[in-house]
Design a protein around this motif. Structure first.
Motif, PDB file in Angstrom:
ATOM      1  N   UNK A 108      71.481  68.098  61.653  1.00  0.00           N
ATOM      2  CA  UNK A 108      70.282  67.313  61.938  1.00  0.00           C
ATOM      3  C   UNK A 108      69.668  66.707  60.674  1.00  0.00           C
ATOM      4  N   UNK A 109      70.116  67.173  59.501  1.00  0.00           N
ATOM      5  CA  UNK A 109      69.558  66.662  58.242  1.00  0.00           C
ATOM      6  C   UNK A 109      70.389  65.550  57.615  1.00  0.00           C
ATOM      7  N   UNK A 110      71.581  65.306  58.158  1.00  0.00           N
ATOM      8  CA  UNK A 110      72.486  64.320  57.570  1.00  0.00           C
ATOM      9  C   UNK A 110      72.985  63.381  58.667  1.00  0.00           C
ATOM     10  N   UNK A 111      72.790  62.081  58.476  1.00  0.00           N
ATOM     11  CA  UNK A 111      73.231  61.105  59.466  1.00  0.00           C
ATOM     12  C   UNK A 111      74.083  60.042  58.787  1.00  0.00           C
TER      13      UNK A 111
ATOM     14  N   UNK B 278      58.954  62.431  55.864  1.00  0.00           N
ATOM     15  CA  UNK B 278      58.098  61.949  54.775  1.00  0.00           C
ATOM     16  C   UNK B 278      58.906  61.502  53.560  1.00  0.00           C
ATOM     17  N   UNK B 279      60.117  62.036  53.437  1.00  0.00           N
ATOM     18  CA  UNK B 279      60.974  61.671  52.302  1.00  0.00           C
ATOM     19  C   UNK B 279      62.406  61.573  52.820  1.00  0.00           C
ATOM     20  N   UNK B 280      63.044  60.460  52.560  1.00  0.00           N
ATOM     21  CA  UNK B 280      64.443  60.325  52.950  1.00  0.00           C
ATOM     22  C   UNK B 280      65.229  59.701  51.807  1.00  0.00           C
ATOM     23  N   UNK B 281      66.510  60.045  51.774  1.00  0.00           N
ATOM     24  CA  UNK B 281      67.404  59.538  50.736  1.00  0.00           C
ATOM     25  C   UNK B 281      68.596  58.876  51.405  1.00  0.00           C
TER      26      UNK B 281
ATOM     27  N   UNK C  74      64.246  66.215  46.305  1.00  0.00           N
ATOM     28  CA  UNK C  74      63.927  66.902  47.562  1.00  0.00           C
ATOM     29  C   UNK C  74      63.595  65.881  48.649  1.00  0.00           C
ATOM     30  N   UNK C  75      64.053  66.192  49.860  1.00  0.00           N
ATOM     31  CA  UNK C  75      63.820  65.249  50.959  1.00  0.00           C
ATOM     32  C   UNK C  75      63.902  65.970  52.301  1.00  0.00           C
ATOM     33  N   UNK C  76      63.581  65.213  53.356  1.00  0.00           N
ATOM     34  CA  UNK C  76      63.661  65.741  54.719  1.00  0.00           C
ATOM     35  C   UNK C  76      64.925  65.292  55.440  1.00  0.00           C
ATOM     36  N   UNK C  77      65.493  64.157  54.984  1.00  0.00           N
ATOM     37  CA  UNK C  77      66.607  63.554  55.712  1.00  0.00           C
ATOM     38  C   UNK C  77      67.506  62.809  54.732  1.00  0.00           C
TER      39      UNK C  77
END
Length: 431
Positions: free
Chosen positions: A177-180, A198-201, A335-338
């Motif tokens: 769910x954290x990697x698409x 809030x934070x994505x890479x 650091x990130x959420x996604x």
């Protein structure tokens, strides 16, 4: 257990096999077209399903559709599709050679629904392929097993299901769910609450990564959006009318006849024309948005260039990416959420093809000029590979540019070998 027998089984109802379906209906005897089955794991035909965003456009001229370069008079052309749905005037007025991706997708579904003899069946995922039992020392058919428990027997197999998505090894242990990956973006992103990201890479530095960045930037209005890439920055596709000639179907013969070392050189030099660049409009959009953010003091978009991904792990509910600055060697945490992956595809043959090569004793998967897989001499069953032969057929092999001509090459080879088999059967009967 359901058992089917067909003469040609094509796996994947994407552009490659739909072009083949058209060629069979236009060039082959009716019984061969009627004996062809295309199976698709999804419930419909959608082009670039994971990135079917409303504003994305094809990078290829609409004249390079499934048939026009082979047969400009065909009823299956993109122009006839537009005419059939009453949108030809509007498209002409738009003044472009590159349709929206959704239009290409609609065209493909229209073709799939319009084929008269070739059958297309949806919701049928192929889980394995194996050679049929030897008959008198000869392997003359394939057995394809589908997820619904059926077995499909065919003398001729065409694999056109695309390449496997590339996921960097550093990310494989993270929760799904954290990697698409870009191939699943449109489907997976809908399940995420915009307020929770809030934070994505975005990892990658070419067109698909840029499209992910822009799509996510709009989807998550409160998120910090970071693009992480190994290169020095984003670049436009490096093309000219001279290098574009290497995408001509007529260049395939030259490339195939070229020494292996020179082929590799050509592919390296052509990499920037397809895989390592962005459409100019996408570059302009991103740069202007970043410029506006600087003016307003609200910088949500940022790019980390010349940076390696060295590892990844979970820390509580956060994804922690370990990075290395290629300029200084300094290590840092991001650091990130996604994490969104615009990392493209595995360059090797797809797993299904590699497994088949091992099973048949062919060793490494390779094809001849007509896209027929090289198999041991005991095989009279044929297997054709579509869209995975850049190493031998050139950089255009995975693109729309050569579909019309390639489908003709495959059908011509099929008919030739079909005729030879019939002659052998008649000779055996006479003796």
């Amino acid at each position: 257990m359901r058992h089917q027998e067909v003469e040609v089984l094509a796996i994947g109802a994407g552009p490659a096999n739909l072009a083949l379906g058209i060629a069979l209906e236009e060039l082959a005897p009716k019984e061969l077209a009627a004996g062809t089955l295309i199976i698709e794991q999804h419930d419909d035909t959608v082009w670039q399903r994971g990135m079917l965003l409303p504003w994305t456009q094809s990078q290829v001229s609409f004249l390079k559709d499934l048939v026009t370069l082979r047969n400009p008079r065909s009823e299956y052309s993109f122009v006839n599709y537009l005419h059939s749905i009453g949108r030809l005037d509007e498209f002409i007025n738009l003044g472009t050679f590159t349709p929206y991706r959704s239009e290409i997708s609609g065209y493909l579904q229209w073709v799939a629904s319009s084929l008269r003899e070739v059958q297309v069946e949806y919701g049928r995922r192929c889980v394995s392929i194996e050679p049929g039992p030897s008959r008198g020392g000869e392997v003359d058919h394939w057995l394809a097993r589908t997820a619904d428990g059926a077995v499909i027997s065919s003398r001729n197999l065409v694999i056109g299901a695309g390449r496997d998505a590339f996921v960097p090894a550093e990310l494989t242990a993270l929760p799904e769910r954290r990697v698409i990956h870009s191939t699943r973006y449109s489907h997976r992103i809908e399940a995420l609450d915009p307020a929770e990201v809030r934070r994505l890479v975005v990892i990658g530095g070419a067109q698909s990564a840029a499209e992910l960045l822009w799509a996510a930037y709009q989807r998550f209005p409160e998120a910090q959006c970071t693009m992480l890439m190994r290169s020095i920055g984003l670049n436009a596709y490096q093309t000219s009318k001279f290098t574009n000639e290497l995408f001509y179907p007529s260049f395939i013969d030259d490339f195939y006849a070229t020494r292996a070392e020179t082929r590799r050189q050509v592919l390296r030099e052509m990499h920037v024309t397809n895989y390592a660049g962005l459409a100019p409009s996408m570059l302009e959009t991103l740069y202007r948005e970043m410029y506006q953010e600087r003016l307003q003091g609200t910088e949500r978009l940022r790019m980390l260039t010349l940076t390696d991904l060295a590892g990844a792990r979970m820390d509580g509910d956060e994804v922690v990416l370990d990075t290395v600055d290629r300029k200084s060697g300094e290590r840092a945490e991001l650091r990130c959420d996604l994490v969104l992956l615009g990392t493209g595809f595995v360059r090797d043959m797809p797993a299904m093809v590699r497994e088949l090569a091992v099973t048949t004793g062919a060793g490494e998967a390779a094809v001849d000029r007509n896209y027929r897989m090289r198999l041991p001499g005991s095989y009279t069953a044929n297997c054709y590979l579509q869209g995975v032969n850049e190493a031998t057929h050139g950089i255009a092999d995975s693109l729309l540019s050569v579909l019309a001509s390639r489908s003709q090459d495959i059908v011509t080879d099929l008919l030739s070998r079909r005729g030879a088999a019939s002659d052998e059967a008649l000779l055996a009967k006479a003796l």
